[in-house]
Design a protein around this motif. Structure first.
Motif, PDB file in Angstrom:
ATOM      1  N   GLU A 130       0.741  -1.109  -0.063  1.00 15.07           N
ATOM      2  CA  GLU A 130       0.105  -0.033   0.041  1.00 15.07           C
ATOM      3  C   GLU A 130       0.789   1.165   0.046  1.00 15.07           C
ATOM      4  O   GLU A 130       0.598   2.215  -0.838  1.00 15.07           O
ATOM      5  N   LYS A 131       2.058   1.160   0.804  1.00 11.60           N
ATOM      6  CA  LYS A 131       2.967   2.464   0.606  1.00 11.60           C
ATOM      7  C   LYS A 131       3.431   2.543  -0.640  1.00 11.60           C
ATOM      8  O   LYS A 131       3.600   3.554  -1.125  1.00 11.60           O
ATOM      9  N   TYR A 132       3.757   1.351  -1.260  1.00 13.71           N
ATOM     10  CA  TYR A 132       4.674   1.686  -2.589  1.00 13.71           C
ATOM     11  C   TYR A 132       3.704   2.064  -3.656  1.00 13.71           C
ATOM     12  O   TYR A 132       4.040   2.803  -4.510  1.00 13.71           O
ATOM     13  N   VAL A 133       2.531   1.530  -3.830  1.00 12.90           N
ATOM     14  CA  VAL A 133       1.451   1.976  -4.843  1.00 12.90           C
ATOM     15  C   VAL A 133       0.295   2.596  -4.273  1.00 12.90           C
ATOM     16  O   VAL A 133      -0.418   2.958  -5.287  1.00 12.90           O
ATOM     17  N   GLY A 134       0.191   3.102  -3.058  1.00 11.94           N
ATOM     18  CA  GLY A 134      -1.021   3.816  -2.842  1.00 11.94           C
ATOM     19  C   GLY A 134      -1.249   5.278  -3.373  1.00 11.94           C
ATOM     20  O   GLY A 134      -2.336   5.636  -3.613  1.00 11.94           O
ATOM     21  N   ALA A 135       0.036   5.851  -3.864  1.00 11.53           N
ATOM     22  CA  ALA A 135      -0.352   7.080  -4.291  1.00 11.53           C
ATOM     23  C   ALA A 135      -0.941   6.933  -5.759  1.00 11.53           C
ATOM     24  O   ALA A 135      -1.208   7.918  -6.382  1.00 11.53           O
ATOM     25  N   LEU A 136      -0.755   5.834  -6.341  1.00 17.43           N
ATOM     26  CA  LEU A 136      -1.179   5.483  -7.808  1.00 17.43           C
ATOM     27  C   LEU A 136      -2.600   5.179  -7.876  1.00 17.43           C
ATOM     28  O   LEU A 136      -3.256   5.211  -8.771  1.00 17.43           O
ATOM     29  N   ILE A 137      -3.180   4.439  -6.723  1.00 16.25           N
ATOM     30  CA  ILE A 137      -4.321   3.890  -6.953  1.00 16.25           C
ATOM     31  C   ILE A 137      -5.273   4.529  -5.852  1.00 16.25           C
ATOM     32  O   ILE A 137      -5.249   4.047  -4.772  1.00 16.25           O
ATOM     33  N   GLU A 138      -6.123   5.422  -6.290  1.00 16.37           N
ATOM     34  CA  GLU A 138      -7.162   5.852  -5.179  1.00 16.37           C
ATOM     35  C   GLU A 138      -8.366   5.301  -5.332  1.00 16.37           C
ATOM     36  O   GLU A 138      -9.149   5.423  -6.248  1.00 16.37           O
ATOM     37  N   ASP A 139      -8.600   4.390  -4.271  1.00 13.82           N
ATOM     38  CA  ASP A 139      -9.787   3.542  -4.463  1.00 13.82           C
ATOM     39  C   ASP A 139     -10.202   3.271  -3.142  1.00 13.82           C
ATOM     40  O   ASP A 139      -9.529   3.491  -1.949  1.00 13.82           O
ATOM     41  N   ASP A 140     -11.787   3.224  -2.917  1.00 13.40           N
ATOM     42  CA  ASP A 140     -12.275   3.232  -1.429  1.00 13.40           C
ATOM     43  C   ASP A 140     -12.061   1.995  -1.099  1.00 13.40           C
ATOM     44  O   ASP A 140     -12.039   1.685   0.298  1.00 13.40           O
ATOM     45  N   GLU A 141     -11.839   1.049  -1.874  1.00 16.70           N
ATOM     46  CA  GLU A 141     -11.470  -0.446  -1.599  1.00 16.70           C
ATOM     47  C   GLU A 141      -9.983  -0.731  -1.239  1.00 16.70           C
ATOM     48  O   GLU A 141      -9.080   0.034  -1.609  1.00 16.70           O
ATOM     49  N   LYS A 142      -9.808  -1.648  -0.384  1.00 16.82           N
ATOM     50  CA  LYS A 142      -8.430  -2.063  -0.133  1.00 16.82           C
ATOM     51  C   LYS A 142      -7.617  -2.645  -1.407  1.00 16.82           C
ATOM     52  O   LYS A 142      -8.231  -3.188  -2.178  1.00 16.82           O
ATOM     53  N   ILE A 143      -6.538  -1.993  -1.702  1.00 14.15           N
ATOM     54  CA  ILE A 143      -5.911  -2.327  -2.830  1.00 14.15           C
ATOM     55  C   ILE A 143      -5.021  -3.685  -2.908  1.00 14.15           C
ATOM     56  O   ILE A 143      -4.858  -4.646  -3.989  1.00 14.15           O
ATOM     57  N   LEU A 144      -5.060  -4.487  -1.682  1.00 16.22           N
ATOM     58  CA  LEU A 144      -4.422  -5.719  -1.525  1.00 16.22           C
ATOM     59  C   LEU A 144      -4.835  -6.418  -0.148  1.00 16.22           C
ATOM     60  O   LEU A 144      -4.967  -5.474   0.902  1.00 16.22           O
ATOM     61  N   THR A 145      -5.556  -7.456  -0.138  1.00 14.47           N
ATOM     62  CA  THR A 145      -6.172  -8.009   1.105  1.00 14.47           C
ATOM     63  C   THR A 145      -5.612  -9.384   1.245  1.00 14.47           C
ATOM     64  O   THR A 145      -4.916  -9.894   0.309  1.00 14.47           O
ATOM     65  N   PRO A 146      -5.592  -9.824   2.249  1.00 15.65           N
ATOM     66  CA  PRO A 146      -5.189 -11.328   2.613  1.00 15.65           C
ATOM     67  C   PRO A 146      -5.722 -12.274   1.817  1.00 15.65           C
ATOM     68  O   PRO A 146      -5.071 -13.235   1.354  1.00 15.65           O
ATOM     69  N   SER A 147      -7.063 -12.129   1.421  1.00 15.16           N
ATOM     70  CA  SER A 147      -7.657 -13.179   0.620  1.00 15.16           C
ATOM     71  C   SER A 147      -7.096 -13.173  -0.865  1.00 15.16           C
ATOM     72  O   SER A 147      -7.227 -13.862  -1.684  1.00 15.16           O
ATOM     73  N   MET A 148      -6.924 -11.955  -1.250  1.00 11.03           N
ATOM     74  CA  MET A 148      -6.311 -11.558  -2.454  1.00 11.03           C
ATOM     75  C   MET A 148      -4.797 -12.315  -2.616  1.00 11.03           C
ATOM     76  O   MET A 148      -4.695 -13.122  -3.561  1.00 11.03           O
TER      77      MET A 148
END
Length: 181
Positions: free
Chosen positions: A38-56
């Motif tokens: 999230e730190k590495y790509v968070g600035a690129l993906i503005e999404d209300d949902e989590k960009i990565l989850t344990p289930s993913m």
């Protein structure tokens, strides 16, 4: 130019994806991996949902998109590289296309080189795209013919860069309309 779009484009223009050598060189647990991705790509993906989850992550292992974790719970540099690429690429490609593309690039040049090439291409695509919307930003690289083996990666990097610009612009327009009401 809208001030928010201008500031955002300057921020995205300066994004640095960590190269292989900069990725953590130790085993980490899944929650630590998610925080760093999230730190590495968070600035690129503005999404209300989590960009990565344990289930993913579990699904990526199950689908053989990433190797199984060490000792069933520990993730390393290889996992980080795959997860950063997957997180970005899945924004513009199907999971099947992402898997095939990653496997192709890794087999072509090896995981380490393929990952660094991915980072270089994504940063170049972001810089090019930001220079198209913000006249203050210059893009001076020569854009010549693309090697056939590189077409999918380069085009997906451009697609991602264009997608985030379009999404940001729509979000700004929505906010503007809400402000006028």
């Amino acid at each position: 130019m809208n001030k928010e779009l201008e500031q955002w484009s300057e921020q995205v223009n300066n994004v640095h994806l960590p190269r292989w050598e900069e990725l953590p060189d130790m085993d980490l647990y899944k929650d630590q991996v998610i925080t760093l991705i999230e730190k590495y790509v968070g600035a690129l993906i503005e999404d209300d949902e989590k960009i990565l989850t344990p289930s993913m992550i579990n699904n990526y292992v199950k689908w053989k998109m990433i190797p199984a974790p060490n000792k069933k719970k520990q993730y390393n540099r290889v996992h980080f590289g795959y997860l950063i690429a997957i997180t970005i690429l899945k924004q513009v490609m199907t999971i099947k296309e992402v898997k095939e593309g990653i496997l192709f690039q890794a087999n072509l040049t090896g995981t380490h080189r393929a990952y660094n090439f991915f980072c270089d291409e994504q940063e170049n695509a972001l810089k090019l795209t930001m220079s198209l919307i913000n006249p203050k930003l210059k893009y001076n690289q020569n854009i010549g013919p693309i090697k056939e083996d590189d077409i999918a990666l380069k085009m997906s990097a451009l697609a991602f860069a264009n997608k985030i610009v379009a999404s940001k612009k729509v979000k700004i327009q929505e906010e503007s309309l809400r402000g006028e009401q």
